[in-house]
Design a protein around this motif. Structure first.
Motif, PDB file in Angstrom:
ATOM      1  N   GLU A 114       0.422  -1.133  -0.023  1.00 21.07           N
ATOM      2  CA  GLU A 114       0.307  -0.017   0.147  1.00 21.07           C
ATOM      3  C   GLU A 114       0.364   1.425  -0.290  1.00 21.07           C
ATOM      4  OE1 GLU A 114      -3.564   1.379   3.129  1.00 21.07           O
ATOM      5  OE2 GLU A 114      -3.520  -0.267   3.034  1.00 21.07           O
ATOM      6  N   ILE A 115       2.296   0.727   0.949  1.00 18.67           N
ATOM      7  CA  ILE A 115       2.188   2.972   0.614  1.00 18.67           C
ATOM      8  C   ILE A 115       3.235   2.653  -0.525  1.00 18.67           C
ATOM      9  CG2 ILE A 115       4.951   3.609   1.980  1.00 18.67           C
ATOM     10  CD1 ILE A 115       3.792   1.902   4.636  1.00 18.67           C
ATOM     11  N   ASP A 118       1.596   4.238  -2.642  1.00 17.58           N
ATOM     12  CA  ASP A 118       0.708   5.390  -2.992  1.00 17.58           C
ATOM     13  C   ASP A 118       2.093   6.647  -3.624  1.00 17.58           C
ATOM     14  OD1 ASP A 118      -1.001   5.896  -1.705  1.00 17.58           O
ATOM     15  OD2 ASP A 118      -0.485   6.198   0.094  1.00 17.58           O
TER      16      ASP A 118
END
Ligand SMILES: [Zn+2]
Ligand SMILES: [Zn+2]
Length: 195
Positions: A114-115, A118
């Motif tokens: 997820e990071i 992003d």
């Protein structure tokens, strides 16, 4: 009408400020101010200008030198700020990579992915974005999403052929899916990509 021996334009003796050397070679005052930054002799006859004449332009010369020094100082300062910034950015990115690798080690794959997503800029071929692609591939591989891993590693080696670890994990991912030929194709490129 006389003309200036520096700029060759006319000198209007009634309206222009002008000076001359001992041999009466006339120059505009503004032309002489510039000339004296480089030489103290008449450009035509090389006769030295009188000290009293040179002294009249001392402030002009001093100011020019100060301006030049200030511009140089500013340039050096900006350069050093830029360098510091680059080092700081690099350290920050390395710390970021560390923390992602830590998450992957702890098997927190989704959090890591997820990071990374992003931050990932898919239009960039910057070394950092390649590293992010690599980490995305690795996290997906370890998570067992070999299809996703292949996507990321393929994108990576397409941008940068010389990325042996990319081919290594690409091969492993194919192998996990039972695609032995494709795995071999990737493994074969680990060494050839390093040439
Ligand atoms: Zn002139
Ligand atoms: Zn002269």
């Amino acid at each position: 009408m006389p003309s200036c021996i520096i700029c060759h334009l006319n000198i209007n003796e009634h309206t222009d400020s002008f000076k001359s050397c001992k041999n009466l070679h006339l120059v505009h005052k503004t032309c002489l101010a510039e000339w004296l930054l480089h030489s103290q002799n008449c450009p035509l006859c090389s006769e030295p200008y009188s000290q009293s004449l040179i002294d009249q332009f001392k402030d002009y010369k001093d100011n020019k030198q100060k301006e030049k020094q200030a511009a140089l100082d500013k340039e050096l300062k900006e350069e050093s700020i830029k360098k510091t910034q680059q080092v700081a950015d690099k350290i920050l990115f390395l710390k970021f990579v560390d923390s992602i690798e830590h998450l992957i080690e702890e098997e927190k794959f989704n959090e890591a992915i997820e990071i990374l997503l992003d931050l990932y800029n898919e239009n960039s071929t910057d070394e950092r974005d390649l590293k992010i692609l690599y980490l995305l591939g690795k996290a997906n591989y370890l998570k067992g999403r070999y299809d996703m891993a292949i996507n990321f590693f393929f994108k990576l080696v397409k941008i940068k052929y010389n990325y042996p670890d990319g081919f290594l994990y690409l091969g492993r991912s194919y192998e996990k899916l039972g695609l032995k030929d494709k795995a071999q194709w990737a493994y074969d490129r680990i060494s050839s990509s390093q040439k």
